[in-house]
Design a protein around this motif. Structure first.
Motif, PDB file in Angstrom:
ATOM      1  N   ILE A 234     -16.682 -15.869  -3.487  1.00 55.86           N
ATOM      2  CA  ILE A 234     -18.350 -15.532  -3.362  1.00 55.86           C
ATOM      3  C   ILE A 234     -18.869 -14.574  -2.991  1.00 55.86           C
ATOM      4  CG2 ILE A 234     -20.401 -16.865  -2.387  1.00 55.86           C
ATOM      5  CD1 ILE A 234     -18.753 -18.730  -4.192  1.00 55.86           C
ATOM      6  N   GLU A 235     -19.838 -13.869  -3.739  1.00 59.61           N
ATOM      7  CA  GLU A 235     -20.217 -12.764  -3.219  1.00 59.61           C
ATOM      8  C   GLU A 235     -21.556 -13.135  -2.255  1.00 59.61           C
ATOM      9  OE1 GLU A 235     -22.933  -8.858  -5.090  1.00 59.61           O
ATOM     10  OE2 GLU A 235     -21.100  -9.730  -6.320  1.00 59.61           O
ATOM     11  N   ARG A 236     -21.669 -12.846  -1.192  1.00 61.08           N
ATOM     12  CA  ARG A 236     -22.716 -13.241  -0.422  1.00 61.08           C
ATOM     13  C   ARG A 236     -23.706 -12.512  -0.053  1.00 61.08           C
ATOM     14  NH1 ARG A 236     -17.835 -15.392   0.699  1.00 61.08           N
ATOM     15  NH2 ARG A 236     -17.248 -17.373   1.387  1.00 61.08           N
ATOM     16  N   THR A 237     -25.064 -12.576  -0.286  1.00 55.72           N
ATOM     17  CA  THR A 237     -26.150 -11.886   0.024  1.00 55.72           C
ATOM     18  C   THR A 237     -27.202 -12.540   0.636  1.00 55.72           C
ATOM     19  OG1 THR A 237     -27.541 -12.133  -2.215  1.00 55.72           O
ATOM     20  CG2 THR A 237     -25.793 -10.428  -2.104  1.00 55.72           C
ATOM     21  N   LYS A 238     -28.215 -12.130   1.397  1.00 55.87           N
ATOM     22  CA  LYS A 238     -29.338 -12.922   1.936  1.00 55.87           C
ATOM     23  C   LYS A 238     -30.324 -13.682   0.912  1.00 55.87           C
ATOM     24  CE  LYS A 238     -29.684 -10.095   6.026  1.00 55.87           C
ATOM     25  NZ  LYS A 238     -30.452  -8.990   7.000  1.00 55.87           N
ATOM     26  N   GLN A 239     -30.375 -13.195  -0.318  1.00 57.44           N
ATOM     27  CA  GLN A 239     -31.331 -13.771  -1.417  1.00 57.44           C
ATOM     28  C   GLN A 239     -30.344 -14.677  -2.135  1.00 57.44           C
ATOM     29  OE1 GLN A 239     -30.962 -10.106  -0.657  1.00 57.44           O
ATOM     30  NE2 GLN A 239     -32.999 -10.289   0.552  1.00 57.44           N
ATOM     31  N   LYS A 240     -29.357 -14.168  -2.721  1.00 55.65           N
ATOM     32  CA  LYS A 240     -28.551 -15.128  -3.362  1.00 55.65           C
ATOM     33  C   LYS A 240     -27.089 -15.218  -3.369  1.00 55.65           C
ATOM     34  CE  LYS A 240     -31.922 -14.808  -7.496  1.00 55.65           C
ATOM     35  NZ  LYS A 240     -31.925 -14.272  -8.799  1.00 55.65           N
ATOM     36  N   VAL A 241     -26.608 -16.161  -4.076  1.00 54.97           N
ATOM     37  CA  VAL A 241     -25.006 -16.501  -4.051  1.00 54.97           C
ATOM     38  C   VAL A 241     -24.646 -16.021  -5.405  1.00 54.97           C
ATOM     39  CG1 VAL A 241     -23.215 -18.052  -3.791  1.00 54.97           C
ATOM     40  CG2 VAL A 241     -25.058 -18.087  -2.108  1.00 54.97           C
ATOM     41  N   PHE A 242     -23.525 -15.277  -5.690  1.00 56.53           N
ATOM     42  CA  PHE A 242     -23.101 -15.069  -6.865  1.00 56.53           C
ATOM     43  C   PHE A 242     -21.636 -15.391  -6.805  1.00 56.53           C
ATOM     44  CE2 PHE A 242     -26.558 -12.049  -6.215  1.00 56.53           C
ATOM     45  CZ  PHE A 242     -27.346 -12.312  -7.513  1.00 56.53           C
ATOM     46  N   LEU A 243     -20.882 -15.837  -7.949  1.00 60.43           N
ATOM     47  CA  LEU A 243     -19.367 -15.740  -8.018  1.00 60.43           C
ATOM     48  C   LEU A 243     -18.889 -14.419  -8.467  1.00 60.43           C
ATOM     49  CD1 LEU A 243     -18.885 -19.002 -10.226  1.00 60.43           C
ATOM     50  CD2 LEU A 243     -18.500 -18.763  -7.564  1.00 60.43           C
ATOM     51  N   THR A 244     -17.822 -14.107  -7.942  1.00 58.85           N
ATOM     52  CA  THR A 244     -17.097 -12.937  -8.272  1.00 58.85           C
ATOM     53  C   THR A 244     -16.471 -13.195  -9.624  1.00 58.85           C
ATOM     54  OG1 THR A 244     -15.118 -13.494  -6.974  1.00 58.85           O
ATOM     55  CG2 THR A 244     -16.547 -12.151  -6.006  1.00 58.85           C
ATOM     56  N   GLU A 245     -15.950 -12.307 -10.206  1.00 58.41           N
ATOM     57  CA  GLU A 245     -15.225 -12.316 -11.483  1.00 58.41           C
ATOM     58  C   GLU A 245     -14.112 -13.320 -11.268  1.00 58.41           C
ATOM     59  OE1 GLU A 245     -16.111 -11.511 -14.736  1.00 58.41           O
ATOM     60  OE2 GLU A 245     -17.877 -10.719 -13.783  1.00 58.41           O
ATOM     61  N   VAL A 246     -13.424 -13.350 -10.349  1.00 60.24           N
ATOM     62  CA  VAL A 246     -12.148 -14.161 -10.103  1.00 60.24           C
ATOM     63  C   VAL A 246     -12.802 -15.778  -9.862  1.00 60.24           C
ATOM     64  CG1 VAL A 246     -10.091 -14.753  -8.420  1.00 60.24           C
ATOM     65  CG2 VAL A 246     -10.675 -12.191  -9.053  1.00 60.24           C
ATOM     66  N   GLY A 247     -13.966 -15.700  -8.891  1.00 64.05           N
ATOM     67  CA  GLY A 247     -14.592 -17.022  -8.767  1.00 64.05           C
ATOM     68  C   GLY A 247     -14.826 -17.457 -10.188  1.00 64.05           C
ATOM     69  N   LYS A 248     -15.551 -16.915 -11.352  1.00 66.99           N
ATOM     70  CA  LYS A 248     -15.867 -17.359 -12.370  1.00 66.99           C
ATOM     71  C   LYS A 248     -14.712 -17.989 -13.083  1.00 66.99           C
ATOM     72  CE  LYS A 248     -19.689 -14.171 -12.944  1.00 66.99           C
ATOM     73  NZ  LYS A 248     -20.314 -13.223 -13.785  1.00 66.99           N
ATOM     74  N   ARG A 249     -13.570 -17.333 -13.121  1.00 64.77           N
ATOM     75  CA  ARG A 249     -12.292 -17.730 -13.463  1.00 64.77           C
ATOM     76  C   ARG A 249     -11.899 -18.952 -12.824  1.00 64.77           C
ATOM     77  NH1 ARG A 249      -8.586 -12.808 -13.923  1.00 64.77           N
ATOM     78  NH2 ARG A 249      -7.192 -14.358 -14.838  1.00 64.77           N
ATOM     79  N   VAL A 250     -11.956 -19.155 -11.615  1.00 65.20           N
ATOM     80  CA  VAL A 250     -11.306 -20.294 -10.897  1.00 65.20           C
ATOM     81  C   VAL A 250     -12.384 -21.521 -11.236  1.00 65.20           C
ATOM     82  CG1 VAL A 250     -11.191 -21.209  -8.639  1.00 65.20           C
ATOM     83  CG2 VAL A 250     -10.377 -18.927  -8.944  1.00 65.20           C
ATOM     84  N   ILE A 251     -13.538 -21.124 -11.351  1.00 66.75           N
ATOM     85  CA  ILE A 251     -14.383 -22.394 -11.413  1.00 66.75           C
ATOM     86  C   ILE A 251     -14.286 -22.914 -12.983  1.00 66.75           C
ATOM     87  CG2 ILE A 251     -16.951 -22.593 -12.282  1.00 66.75           C
ATOM     88  CD1 ILE A 251     -16.860 -22.962  -9.499  1.00 66.75           C
ATOM     89  N   GLU A 252     -14.053 -22.020 -14.028  1.00 66.99           N
ATOM     90  CA  GLU A 252     -13.729 -22.491 -15.257  1.00 66.99           C
ATOM     91  C   GLU A 252     -12.369 -23.359 -15.300  1.00 66.99           C
ATOM     92  OE1 GLU A 252     -13.319 -19.161 -17.805  1.00 66.99           O
ATOM     93  OE2 GLU A 252     -15.277 -18.552 -17.912  1.00 66.99           O
ATOM     94  N   ARG A 253     -11.371 -23.278 -14.525  1.00 70.65           N
ATOM     95  CA  ARG A 253     -10.199 -23.993 -14.527  1.00 70.65           C
ATOM     96  C   ARG A 253     -10.594 -25.061 -13.600  1.00 70.65           C
ATOM     97  NH1 ARG A 253      -6.750 -24.148 -17.830  1.00 70.65           N
ATOM     98  NH2 ARG A 253      -7.000 -22.117 -18.121  1.00 70.65           N
ATOM     99  N   ALA A 254     -11.551 -25.117 -12.541  1.00 70.93           N
ATOM    100  CA  ALA A 254     -11.815 -26.170 -11.792  1.00 70.93           C
ATOM    101  C   ALA A 254     -12.632 -27.327 -12.566  1.00 70.93           C
ATOM    102  CB  ALA A 254     -12.405 -25.983 -10.575  1.00 70.93           C
ATOM    103  N   ARG A 255     -13.327 -26.930 -13.387  1.00 72.34           N
ATOM    104  CA  ARG A 255     -13.910 -27.658 -14.365  1.00 72.34           C
ATOM    105  C   ARG A 255     -12.971 -28.633 -15.214  1.00 72.34           C
ATOM    106  NH1 ARG A 255     -18.460 -23.762 -15.282  1.00 72.34           N
ATOM    107  NH2 ARG A 255     -20.101 -24.209 -13.676  1.00 72.34           N
ATOM    108  N   ILE A 256     -12.147 -27.866 -15.842  1.00 71.54           N
ATOM    109  CA  ILE A 256     -11.068 -28.397 -16.591  1.00 71.54           C
ATOM    110  C   ILE A 256     -10.375 -29.572 -15.883  1.00 71.54           C
ATOM    111  CG2 ILE A 256      -9.061 -28.354 -18.005  1.00 71.54           C
ATOM    112  CD1 ILE A 256     -10.348 -25.408 -18.721  1.00 71.54           C
ATOM    113  N   ILE A 257      -9.732 -28.993 -14.651  1.00 65.23           N
ATOM    114  CA  ILE A 257      -9.155 -30.167 -14.044  1.00 65.23           C
ATOM    115  C   ILE A 257      -9.877 -31.056 -13.480  1.00 65.23           C
ATOM    116  CG2 ILE A 257      -7.868 -30.126 -11.378  1.00 65.23           C
ATOM    117  CD1 ILE A 257      -7.316 -27.011 -11.952  1.00 65.23           C
TER     118      ILE A 257
END
Length: 295
Positions: free
Chosen positions: A39-62
């Motif tokens: 996670i890339e943490r900012t005061k305004q928004k929360v963003f996924l890092t590139e690694v985070g995006k890949r982990v999320i894709e696999r998590a959805r499949i699992i």
């Protein structure tokens, strides 16, 4: 996954029924365990890092696969029971749903169907997330995780104002279309893209400074811009003809008719394939017996 969807720690915590410090702490532990920042943490928004995006894709499949365990036990006893979430595109839903809702309930009384009117891209996204079980849309599409099954071909008609020079014709062809300016649906509607491809093939022009949000808007614009045309699919034409309107003419094309193909799509990993096949067979019967795709 909740944080990715909502982009907000408090809202994600509420969705997971835990406190905000708990979800923050669990994500931090996961990052420490994996040795990467998710996670890339900012005061305004929360963003996924590139690694985070890949982990999320696999998590959805699992998680989709885990959810199948419970579904397998349910469907093994009766594949036509339980709840099924179906997405259907807006250019089909108003004209197809009235034909299928009652027969579905009658044929499969133990099946609870929940219907959502959504654009193609949203249907595909929600299928991959496990939020939908089945989609009804125009084929083809591009997704290696999803399977498709053709239901029927739906011809297009040329729709014109009664004031248009072509309104007296009983049949039109691509040469007629080549000299016209065509009103189209906005981006996101697959019907708009399909119509655009047909127009380019015929050599027609699109109206550049206007895109409609619905077929109803397209029809109303024909009255205002009575020197233009649009393309309307068969089921919509059947519906509008019943209204006995006096200001729009729907003209069939000569063969080969421009058309779109409507079909079902679902996850290849789904354990409900038997259910989807049965639904597909019923929908094909409805098309054959309830409407006549005449020209």
């Amino acid at each position: 996954m909740a944080l990715d969807e909502l982009k907000h720690f408090r809202k994600a915590a509420e969705k997971c029924f835990v406190s905000q410090p708990t979800i923050s702490g669990q994500i931090k532990k996961l990052e420490e365990y994996l040795g990467v920042e998710l996670i890339e943490r900012t005061k305004q928004k929360v963003f996924l890092t590139e690694v985070g995006k890949r982990v999320i894709e696999r998590a959805r499949i699992i998680l989709n696969e885990v959810n199948q365990i419970e579904e397998i036990s349910k469907t093994s006893a009766d594949p036509m029971s339980g709840k099924i979430n179906i997405g259907i595109i807006p250019t089909l839903a108003p004209f197809f749903l009235p034909l299928i809702i009652s027969p579905l309930k009658k044929k499969f009384p133990r099946l609870e169907t929940v219907l959502f009117e959504l654009q193609t891209a949203v249907i595909i996204e929600k299928l991959n997330k496990g939020e939908l079980d089945l989609g009804i849309l125009a084929l083809p599409f591009d997704d290696i995780f999803l399977a498709e099954e053709k239901l029927f071909d739906e011809p297009f008609f040329m729709a014109v104002s009664k004031e248009h020079r072509l309104s007296k014709k009983k049949i039109v062809n691509f040469e007629d279309l080549s000299r016209e300016t065509v009103l189209l649906l906005e981006e996101g509607h697959c019907l708009g893209q399909q119509s655009l491809e047909i127009c380019y093939r015929a050599g027609a022009k699109e109206m550049k400074n206007f895109r409609a949000t619905s077929m109803e808007t397209l029809r109303n614009m024909l009255v205002v811009e009575n020197n233009m045309v649009t393309l309307i699919p068969q089921l919509a034409v059947n519906h509008y003809k019943k209204l006995k309107e006096e200001y729009i003419k729907y003209i069939p094309f000569e063969k080969p008719h421009p058309k779109r193909t409507i079909g079902l799509i679902y996850r290849k990993s789904s354990c409900k394939k038997k259910c989807f096949t049965n639904i597909g067979e019923l929908l094909k019967e409805i098309i054959l017996t309830s409407i006549i795709l005449s020209f």
